[in-house]
Design a protein around this motif. Structure first.
Motif, mmCIF file in Angstrom:
data_model
loop_
_atom_site.group_PDB
_atom_site.id
_atom_site.type_symbol
_atom_site.label_atom_id
_atom_site.label_comp_id
_atom_site.label_asym_id
_atom_site.label_seq_id
_atom_site.Cartn_x
_atom_site.Cartn_y
_atom_site.Cartn_z
ATOM 1 N N VAL A 1 26.755 12.103 39.062
ATOM 2 C CA VAL A 1 26.549 13.356 38.329
ATOM 3 C C VAL A 1 25.375 14.120 38.928
ATOM 4 N N ASN A 2 24.258 13.412 39.204
ATOM 5 C CA ASN A 2 23.110 14.052 39.856
ATOM 6 C C ASN A 2 23.534 14.748 41.142
ATOM 7 N N THR A 3 24.324 14.036 41.941
ATOM 8 C CA THR A 3 24.764 14.563 43.230
ATOM 9 C C THR A 3 25.597 15.822 43.036
ATOM 10 N N ALA A 4 26.515 15.784 42.085
ATOM 11 C CA ALA A 4 27.362 16.952 41.831
ATOM 12 C C ALA A 4 26.527 18.139 41.341
ATOM 13 N N VAL A 5 25.542 17.878 40.490
ATOM 14 C CA VAL A 5 24.647 18.950 40.017
ATOM 15 C C VAL A 5 23.917 19.580 41.195
ATOM 16 N N ALA A 6 23.373 18.711 42.073
ATOM 17 C CA ALA A 6 22.655 19.222 43.246
ATOM 18 C C ALA A 6 23.574 20.046 44.130
ATOM 19 N N PHE A 7 24.776 19.554 44.382
ATOM 20 C CA PHE A 7 25.693 20.271 45.264
ATOM 21 C C PHE A 7 26.086 21.627 44.672
ATOM 22 N N LEU A 8 26.295 21.685 43.353
ATOM 23 C CA LEU A 8 26.580 22.968 42.719
ATOM 24 C C LEU A 8 25.410 23.932 42.892
ATOM 25 N N ALA A 9 24.203 23.433 42.644
ATOM 26 C CA ALA A 9 23.017 24.274 42.781
ATOM 27 C C ALA A 9 22.877 24.792 44.200
ATOM 28 N N PHE A 10 23.123 23.911 45.172
ATOM 29 C CA PHE A 10 22.955 24.290 46.572
ATOM 30 C C PHE A 10 24.040 25.262 47.024
ATOM 31 N N ALA A 11 25.234 25.108 46.476
ATOM 32 C CA ALA A 11 26.330 26.008 46.857
ATOM 33 C C ALA A 11 26.153 27.396 46.261
ATOM 34 N N GLU A 12 25.441 27.491 45.136
ATOM 35 C CA GLU A 12 25.347 28.759 44.407
ATOM 36 C C GLU A 12 24.041 29.506 44.662
ATOM 37 N N THR A 13 23.152 28.948 45.478
ATOM 38 C CA THR A 13 21.885 29.604 45.809
ATOM 39 C C THR A 13 21.760 29.685 47.322
ATOM 40 N N PRO A 14 21.569 30.870 47.885
ATOM 41 C CA PRO A 14 21.471 30.990 49.342
ATOM 42 C C PRO A 14 20.269 30.224 49.901
ATOM 43 N N ALA A 15 20.470 29.608 51.044
ATOM 44 C CA ALA A 15 19.402 28.929 51.774
ATOM 45 C C ALA A 15 19.878 28.738 53.206
ATOM 46 N N ASP A 16 18.965 28.290 54.066
ATOM 47 C CA ASP A 16 19.290 28.110 55.479
ATOM 48 C C ASP A 16 19.640 26.674 55.832
ATOM 49 N N ALA A 17 19.186 25.730 55.010
ATOM 50 C CA ALA A 17 19.406 24.317 55.314
ATOM 51 C C ALA A 17 19.388 23.516 54.029
ATOM 52 N N CYS A 18 19.969 22.333 54.115
ATOM 53 C CA CYS A 18 20.064 21.441 52.964
ATOM 54 C C CYS A 18 19.760 20.018 53.436
ATOM 55 N N ILE A 19 18.854 19.335 52.763
ATOM 56 C CA ILE A 19 18.480 17.966 53.107
ATOM 57 C C ILE A 19 19.006 17.031 52.033
ATOM 58 N N LEU A 20 19.748 16.013 52.436
ATOM 59 C CA LEU A 20 20.296 15.033 51.508
ATOM 60 C C LEU A 20 19.765 13.657 51.847
ATOM 61 N N GLU A 21 19.120 13.011 50.883
ATOM 62 C CA GLU A 21 18.688 11.630 51.049
ATOM 63 C C GLU A 21 19.725 10.703 50.428
ATOM 64 N N VAL A 22 20.179 9.738 51.185
ATOM 65 C CA VAL A 22 21.111 8.737 50.668
ATOM 66 C C VAL A 22 20.447 7.991 49.512
ATOM 67 N N GLY A 23 21.215 7.749 48.455
ATOM 68 C CA GLY A 23 20.667 7.002 47.329
ATOM 69 C C GLY A 23 20.648 5.516 47.579
ATOM 70 N N LEU A 24 21.775 4.958 48.017
ATOM 71 C CA LEU A 24 21.889 3.515 48.235
ATOM 72 C C LEU A 24 22.921 3.274 49.330
ATOM 73 N N GLY A 25 22.501 2.577 50.383
ATOM 74 C CA GLY A 25 23.408 2.270 51.479
ATOM 75 C C GLY A 25 23.657 3.486 52.346
ATOM 76 N N GLY A 26 24.889 3.959 52.333
ATOM 77 C CA GLY A 26 25.257 5.105 53.143
ATOM 78 C C GLY A 26 26.752 5.321 53.118
ATOM 79 N N ARG A 27 27.499 4.324 53.545
ATOM 80 C CA ARG A 27 28.948 4.446 53.669
ATOM 81 C C ARG A 27 29.597 4.834 52.352
#
Length: 436
Positions: A126-152
């Motif tokens: 849910v956190n991830t989806a909230v962040a992605f919505l926020a990032f998609a709806e606000t203009p910016a030049d770059a987006c940094i994503l930190e993996v929560g656990l593992g990666g794959r």
């Protein structure tokens, strides 16, 4: 994986409670739920700015902080999604440079939970989806994503075409999810590799490097390992960096420790192995001094808990919670804290962590261990930790709280709060400064 999260804002707190009633299939990693949730929300991950995706056992948060500082020093607007938070839930989502406000967080979380009723995604999803919505709806030049656990199988790994990916240092942590073999951990972290996308990595033992190389080759990623296509070394008070495009020297980062210089080097390499965003050398130099990442060998100079210590004491905090992080911090202590001021470790540990492995590097360095609980979390008792430390030859006493430990010191000491990000967050909440 169940997270223990609270919010001072009643709207957000109520939404967190609502999510708890939706969550299904506890402790099951995978991309099915987050994919279904994002599909229901119109696939916001496809509308985000260029993504820098960072995995690793230790150092990934610091690497993200260096990335953000470098991008912002170059004049770019930057989103960032990191975890966990230390004090405030809002710390996880930074929109165009600023922490998400409570009203915006509540509005977005409500939308995500409406879509989640039949999906049952975890709170991190849910956190991830909230962040992605926020990032998609606000203009910016770059987006940094930190993996929560593992990666794959991490929820952030639904981004199909990041600009560049990176892996920080590797170690054992979350063994119940990632396994007890380092080669398996390396494989899980390398799962963020994508076809045609640079994968920037640090130096690893041959077996681990071989596993990462194998995965990168299988998916068609462009593997950029340190020591081959780029390298960095600390020499004569500078961070000397080189890659195919040239070489230069940068100031050492403000964050203390050789490991932070290498985290900074990873960020520099990620910024220079992409061609979409212009990052001049002056921005990289500025980033070394701009970067701030709380609870990473952070020294506190004032505050209510600090004032409880004997005059002449120092107060430090680090959120390290696994043996590899402990070795880095203990090594820093031996090399830099040589003035004779005794080191006292205020230590706590979740039941899922290797408490003995975290304490062991401090043998011969720490004068005393004061063991603590972690309020609201499944942790080892202070008495159990004190007995463990004593069995390892580390003088120890159990204490009931941070304040109890602070007031127990009879003479000046260098106090290091260590062993858990939750404990670090409790210290910053009670003493300040709050992460911003």
């Amino acid at each position: 994986m169940k997270e223990v999260i609270r919010s001072a804002d009643p709207r957000v707190a109520a939404l967190i409670q609502r999510q708890a009633t939706q969550y299904q299939d506890r402790d099951q990693l995978g991309l099915d739920r987050i994919s279904a949730l994002l599909e229901a929300l119109g696939r916001p991950q496809d509308r985000m700015p260029p993504v820098f995706h960072v995995a690793g056992t230790n150092g990934k948060g610091s690497t993200c902080a260096f990335l953000r500082a470098g991008l912002e020093a170059a004049g770019h607007r930057v989103h960032a999604f990191t975890s966990p938070h230390l004090v405030r839930y809002n710390e996880r989502i930074r929109i165009a440079g600023k922490l998400i406000e409570d009203a915006r967080l509540a509005e977005l979380m409500g939308r995500v939970l409406d879509a989640n009723d039949e999906i049952g995604a975890s709170l991190f999803e849910v956190n991830t989806a909230v962040a992605f919505l926020a990032f998609a709806e606000t203009p910016a030049d770059a987006c940094i994503l930190e993996v929560g656990l593992g990666g794959r199988l991490d929820a952030t790994n639904v981004v199909e075409r990041p600009l560049v990916t990176g892996i920080a240092s590797l170690g054992l942590d979350h063994q119940h999810f990632l396994g007890n073999r380092m080669v398996d951990v390396a494989g899980e972290k390398a799962g963020i590799a994508k076809r045609g996308v640079p994968l920037v990595t640090q130096l690893y033992p041959p077996e681990l490097a071989g596993r990462i190389s194998e995965i990168a080759q299988d998916v068609g990623a462009i593997w950029e390992p340190r020591g081959l296509h780029w390298d960095a070394i600390v020499r004569q008070g500078k961070l000397h960096y080189r890659d195919r495009r040239g070489e230069f020297a940068l100031p050492l980062p403000r964050l203390p420790g050789k490991h932070q210089a290498l985290n900074a080097a990873s960020a520099v390499a990620m910024l220079r192995h992409q061609s979409v965003l212009d990052i001049p050398p002056s921005a990289l130099s500025a980033a070394m001094g701009w970067t701030n990442w709380p609870a990473r060998l952070q020294q506190l100079h004032r505050g209510p808990l600090f004032d409880m210590l004997p005059r002449g004491s120092e107060l430090w905090v680090d959120g390290g919670h696994n043996p590899s992080a402990a070795r880095l911090v203990a090594d820093y202590a031996r090399k830099h804290w040589t003035d004779g001021l005794p080191l006292v470790l205020l230590f706590a540990s979740l039941t899922t962590k290797d408490a003995a492995g975290v304490l062991r590097p401090f043998k011969g360095t720490a004068a005393q261990i004061l063991s603590l609980p972690i309020e609201g979390h499944d942790c080892r008792s202070p008495k159990e930790l004190a007995l463990l430390a004593e069995s390892m030859g580390l003088p120890a006493k159990p204490k009931s709280s941070l304040a109890d430990a602070m007031t127990a010191l009879p003479k000046p000491a260098r106090v290091l709060v260590f062993g858990s990000l939750y404990l670090a967050g409790e210290l910053l909440m009670l003493n300040g400064p709050l992460p911003d």
